[in-house]
Motif scaffolding. Structure first.
Motif, PDB file in Angstrom:
ATOM      1  N   PRO A  58       0.830  -1.222   0.000  1.00 20.77           N
ATOM      2  CA  PRO A  58       0.000   0.000   0.000  1.00 20.77           C
ATOM      3  C   PRO A  58       0.858   1.264   0.000  1.00 20.77           C
ATOM      4  CG  PRO A  58       0.040  -0.961   2.179  1.00 20.77           C
ATOM      5  CD  PRO A  58       0.793  -1.910   1.272  1.00 20.77           C
ATOM      6  N   CYS A  59       0.239   2.380  -0.289  1.00 25.37           N
ATOM      7  CA  CYS A  59       0.914   3.676  -0.259  1.00 25.37           C
ATOM      8  C   CYS A  59       1.485   3.901   1.139  1.00 25.37           C
ATOM      9  CB  CYS A  59      -0.075   4.790  -0.613  1.00 25.37           C
ATOM     10  SG  CYS A  59       0.595   6.455  -0.429  1.00 25.37           S
ATOM     11  N   ASN A  60       2.745   4.314   1.210  1.00 25.50           N
ATOM     12  CA  ASN A  60       3.407   4.532   2.502  1.00 25.50           C
ATOM     13  C   ASN A  60       2.817   5.694   3.292  1.00 25.50           C
ATOM     14  OD1 ASN A  60       5.132   2.405   1.992  1.00 25.50           O
ATOM     15  ND2 ASN A  60       6.809   3.697   1.313  1.00 25.50           N
ATOM     16  N   ARG A  61       2.083   6.586   2.635  1.00 28.65           N
ATOM     17  CA  ARG A  61       1.514   7.748   3.336  1.00 28.65           C
ATOM     18  C   ARG A  61       0.055   7.550   3.729  1.00 28.65           C
ATOM     19  NH1 ARG A  61       4.199  12.631  -0.089  1.00 28.65           N
ATOM     20  NH2 ARG A  61       6.348  12.080   0.374  1.00 28.65           N
ATOM     21  N   CYS A  62      -0.775   7.063   2.791  1.00 34.99           N
ATOM     22  CA  CYS A  62      -2.212   6.976   3.081  1.00 34.99           C
ATOM     23  C   CYS A  62      -2.725   5.545   3.178  1.00 34.99           C
ATOM     24  CB  CYS A  62      -3.016   7.745   2.031  1.00 34.99           C
ATOM     25  SG  CYS A  62      -2.984   7.014   0.374  1.00 34.99           S
ATOM     26  N   GLN A  63      -1.856   4.570   2.928  1.00 38.77           N
ATOM     27  CA  GLN A  63      -2.199   3.146   2.985  1.00 38.77           C
ATOM     28  C   GLN A  63      -3.209   2.712   1.921  1.00 38.77           C
ATOM     29  OE1 GLN A  63      -0.252   1.208   4.989  1.00 38.77           O
ATOM     30  NE2 GLN A  63       0.700   3.213   5.253  1.00 38.77           N
ATOM     31  N   HIS A  64      -3.404   3.521   0.881  1.00 45.17           N
ATOM     32  CA  HIS A  64      -4.307   3.125  -0.201  1.00 45.17           C
ATOM     33  C   HIS A  64      -3.742   1.858  -0.846  1.00 45.17           C
ATOM     34  CE1 HIS A  64      -6.718   3.247  -3.870  1.00 45.17           C
ATOM     35  NE2 HIS A  64      -7.547   4.006  -3.165  1.00 45.17           N
ATOM     36  N   PRO A  65      -4.588   0.848  -1.100  1.00 43.77           N
ATOM     37  CA  PRO A  65      -4.083  -0.455  -1.540  1.00 43.77           C
ATOM     38  C   PRO A  65      -3.776  -0.599  -3.038  1.00 43.77           C
ATOM     39  CG  PRO A  65      -6.450  -0.555  -1.247  1.00 43.77           C
ATOM     40  CD  PRO A  65      -6.018   0.819  -0.809  1.00 43.77           C
ATOM     41  N   SER A  66      -4.208   0.350  -3.862  1.00 39.63           N
ATOM     42  CA  SER A  66      -4.000   0.158  -5.309  1.00 39.63           C
ATOM     43  C   SER A  66      -3.616   1.471  -5.986  1.00 39.63           C
ATOM     44  CB  SER A  66      -5.261  -0.419  -5.951  1.00 39.63           C
ATOM     45  OG  SER A  66      -6.350   0.450  -5.771  1.00 39.63           O
ATOM     46  N   GLU A  67      -3.330   1.367  -7.303  1.00 40.41           N
ATOM     47  CA  GLU A  67      -2.874   2.528  -8.081  1.00 40.41           C
ATOM     48  C   GLU A  67      -1.580   3.094  -7.508  1.00 40.41           C
ATOM     49  OE1 GLU A  67      -3.874   4.240 -10.954  1.00 40.41           O
ATOM     50  OE2 GLU A  67      -5.256   2.598 -11.283  1.00 40.41           O
ATOM     51  N   ASN A  68      -0.705   2.220  -7.034  1.00 39.94           N
ATOM     52  CA  ASN A  68       0.529   2.675  -6.397  1.00 39.94           C
ATOM     53  C   ASN A  68       1.721   2.578  -7.332  1.00 39.94           C
ATOM     54  OD1 ASN A  68      -0.664   3.373  -3.943  1.00 39.94           O
ATOM     55  ND2 ASN A  68      -0.709   1.241  -3.323  1.00 39.94           N
ATOM     56  N   TRP A  69       2.701   3.424  -7.064  1.00 41.26           N
ATOM     57  CA  TRP A  69       3.918   3.518  -7.843  1.00 41.26           C
ATOM     58  C   TRP A  69       5.110   3.279  -6.950  1.00 41.26           C
ATOM     59  CZ3 TRP A  69       4.422   5.228 -13.068  1.00 41.26           C
ATOM     60  CH2 TRP A  69       3.200   5.492 -13.712  1.00 41.26           C
ATOM     61  N   LEU A  70       6.151   2.704  -7.524  1.00 40.82           N
ATOM     62  CA  LEU A  70       7.416   2.479  -6.835  1.00 40.82           C
ATOM     63  C   LEU A  70       8.412   3.522  -7.322  1.00 40.82           C
ATOM     64  CD1 LEU A  70       9.447   0.707  -5.177  1.00 40.82           C
ATOM     65  CD2 LEU A  70       9.805  -0.578  -7.320  1.00 40.82           C
ATOM     66  N   CYS A  71       8.931   4.334  -6.413  1.00 42.14           N
ATOM     67  CA  CYS A  71       9.979   5.286  -6.773  1.00 42.14           C
ATOM     68  C   CYS A  71      11.244   4.478  -7.057  1.00 42.14           C
ATOM     69  CB  CYS A  71      10.227   6.292  -5.643  1.00 42.14           C
ATOM     70  SG  CYS A  71      11.607   7.417  -6.008  1.00 42.14           S
ATOM     71  N   LEU A  72      11.784   4.598  -8.244  1.00 42.07           N
ATOM     72  CA  LEU A  72      12.969   3.823  -8.610  1.00 42.07           C
ATOM     73  C   LEU A  72      14.261   4.484  -8.143  1.00 42.07           C
ATOM     74  CD1 LEU A  72      11.969   2.480 -12.146  1.00 42.07           C
ATOM     75  CD2 LEU A  72      11.722   1.399  -9.900  1.00 42.07           C
ATOM     76  N   CYS A  73      14.134   5.584  -7.426  1.00 46.30           N
ATOM     77  CA  CYS A  73      15.307   6.255  -6.859  1.00 46.30           C
ATOM     78  C   CYS A  73      15.508   5.848  -5.403  1.00 46.30           C
ATOM     79  CB  CYS A  73      15.161   7.770  -6.980  1.00 46.30           C
ATOM     80  SG  CYS A  73      14.928   8.310  -8.691  1.00 46.30           S
ATOM     81  N   CYS A  74      14.403   5.750  -4.630  1.00 49.08           N
ATOM     82  CA  CYS A  74      14.523   5.423  -3.200  1.00 49.08           C
ATOM     83  C   CYS A  74      13.681   4.221  -2.776  1.00 49.08           C
ATOM     84  CB  CYS A  74      14.154   6.639  -2.352  1.00 49.08           C
ATOM     85  SG  CYS A  74      12.385   7.051  -2.404  1.00 49.08           S
ATOM     86  N   LYS A  75      12.905   3.660  -3.704  1.00 41.24           N
ATOM     87  CA  LYS A  75      12.065   2.477  -3.485  1.00 41.24           C
ATOM     88  C   LYS A  75      10.879   2.726  -2.539  1.00 41.24           C
ATOM     89  CE  LYS A  75      15.367  -0.608  -2.683  1.00 41.24           C
ATOM     90  NZ  LYS A  75      16.054  -1.909  -2.625  1.00 41.24           N
ATOM     91  N   ASP A  76      10.444   3.972  -2.425  1.00 41.51           N
ATOM     92  CA  ASP A  76       9.257   4.314  -1.666  1.00 41.51           C
ATOM     93  C   ASP A  76       8.034   3.964  -2.514  1.00 41.51           C
ATOM     94  OD1 ASP A  76       7.911   5.298   0.524  1.00 41.51           O
ATOM     95  OD2 ASP A  76       8.488   7.389   0.224  1.00 41.51           O
ATOM     96  N   VAL A  77       6.974   3.436  -1.920  1.00 46.11           N
ATOM     97  CA  VAL A  77       5.746   3.107  -2.628  1.00 46.11           C
ATOM     98  C   VAL A  77       4.692   4.156  -2.259  1.00 46.11           C
ATOM     99  CG1 VAL A  77       3.902   1.403  -2.935  1.00 46.11           C
ATOM    100  CG2 VAL A  77       6.280   0.643  -2.655  1.00 46.11           C
ATOM    101  N   LEU A  78       4.176   4.824  -3.298  1.00 45.75           N
ATOM    102  CA  LEU A  78       3.225   5.917  -3.076  1.00 45.75           C
ATOM    103  C   LEU A  78       2.113   5.873  -4.117  1.00 45.75           C
ATOM    104  CD1 LEU A  78       6.058   8.495  -2.499  1.00 45.75           C
ATOM    105  CD2 LEU A  78       4.455   7.724  -0.743  1.00 45.75           C
ATOM    106  N   CYS A  79       0.971   6.435  -3.770  1.00 45.69           N
ATOM    107  CA  CYS A  79      -0.198   6.359  -4.645  1.00 45.69           C
ATOM    108  C   CYS A  79      -0.128   7.351  -5.811  1.00 45.69           C
ATOM    109  CB  CYS A  79      -1.480   6.555  -3.844  1.00 45.69           C
ATOM    110  SG  CYS A  79      -1.646   8.166  -3.061  1.00 45.69           S
ATOM    111  N   SER A  80      -0.938   7.068  -6.803  1.00 48.01           N
ATOM    112  CA  SER A  80      -0.918   7.819  -8.061  1.00 48.01           C
ATOM    113  C   SER A  80      -1.634   9.161  -7.956  1.00 48.01           C
ATOM    114  CB  SER A  80      -1.581   6.994  -9.166  1.00 48.01           C
ATOM    115  OG  SER A  80      -2.983   7.052  -9.056  1.00 48.01           O
ATOM    116  N   ARG A  81      -1.538   9.917  -9.017  1.00 48.06           N
ATOM    117  CA  ARG A  81      -2.229  11.205  -9.102  1.00 48.06           C
ATOM    118  C   ARG A  81      -3.739  11.019  -9.151  1.00 48.06           C
ATOM    119  NH1 ARG A  81       0.465  13.964 -13.836  1.00 48.06           N
ATOM    120  NH2 ARG A  81       2.119  12.516 -13.460  1.00 48.06           N
ATOM    121  N   PHE A  82      -4.209   9.813  -9.406  1.00 50.24           N
ATOM    122  CA  PHE A  82      -5.643   9.542  -9.451  1.00 50.24           C
ATOM    123  C   PHE A  82      -6.187   9.126  -8.086  1.00 50.24           C
ATOM    124  CE2 PHE A  82      -4.028   8.653 -13.752  1.00 50.24           C
ATOM    125  CZ  PHE A  82      -4.640   9.712 -14.392  1.00 50.24           C
TER     126      PHE A  82
END
Length: 162
Positions: A58-82
């Motif tokens: 899930p998104c590391n900030r809001c815990q949303h379970p889908s539409e997430n992206w992996l930052c390929l610079c620091c490997k943080d998982v965060l939700c999309s603009r949608f």
């Protein structure tokens, strides 16, 4: 009869106006997008992309379970603009610009404002393959990739009489 023709004409105008609104909302040319085969921001990639969080993280900030992206610079998982735009905010705060979508495994460069072809760009192939295996349980199918630069070089190297 004349009234009916006027009515159908105004109905057609309404439909065309709705199409214009659709184009403004969704983009006039939705469909296939040509991904870039090179990017000047690849130096910012994490040195360890062989070990990444699973696609169901899930998104590391809001815990949303889908539409997430992996930052390929620091490997943080965060939700999309949608969803809540946490990956976009991350990019603006850190200037980390390359991310992989866990939804469709596409790679986006915020700095280039473009998708990147993860099967063509050598530095992206391993993380794309790892994400694919984690998501689908098998290696991705390999597509044949055309390389115009190589074909041009081979043509130049051929003797002119051939």
């Amino acid at each position: 009869m004349a009234d009916q023709a006027g009515t159908s004409s105004s109905h057609l105008e309404n439909v065309l106006e709705e199409d214009d609104d659709y184009d403004l909302i969704y983009g006039a040319e939705s469909g296939w997008v040509e991904a870039r085969t090179q990017c000047d921001h690849l130096a910012s990639l994490s040195s360890d992309l062989a070990h990444i969080p699973t696609p169901n993280t899930p998104c590391n900030r809001c815990q949303h379970p889908s539409e997430n992206w992996l930052c390929l610079c620091c490997k943080d998982v965060l939700c999309s603009r949608f969803v809540n735009k946490h990956m976009l905010e991350h990019h603006k705060q850190t200037t980390h610009c390359i991310a992989l979508s866990y939804s469709d495994l596409s790679v986006w460069c915020f700095a280039c404002d473009s998708y990147l072809d993860a099967q063509v760009i050598r530095q992206l192939r391993p993380v794309h393959e790892t994400a694919y295996i984690l998501k689908f349980g098998e290696a991705p199918p390999h597509r044949s990739v055309e390389c115009p630069q190589l074909e041009d070089k081979q043509a130049k190297d051929m003797p002119s009489g051939s």
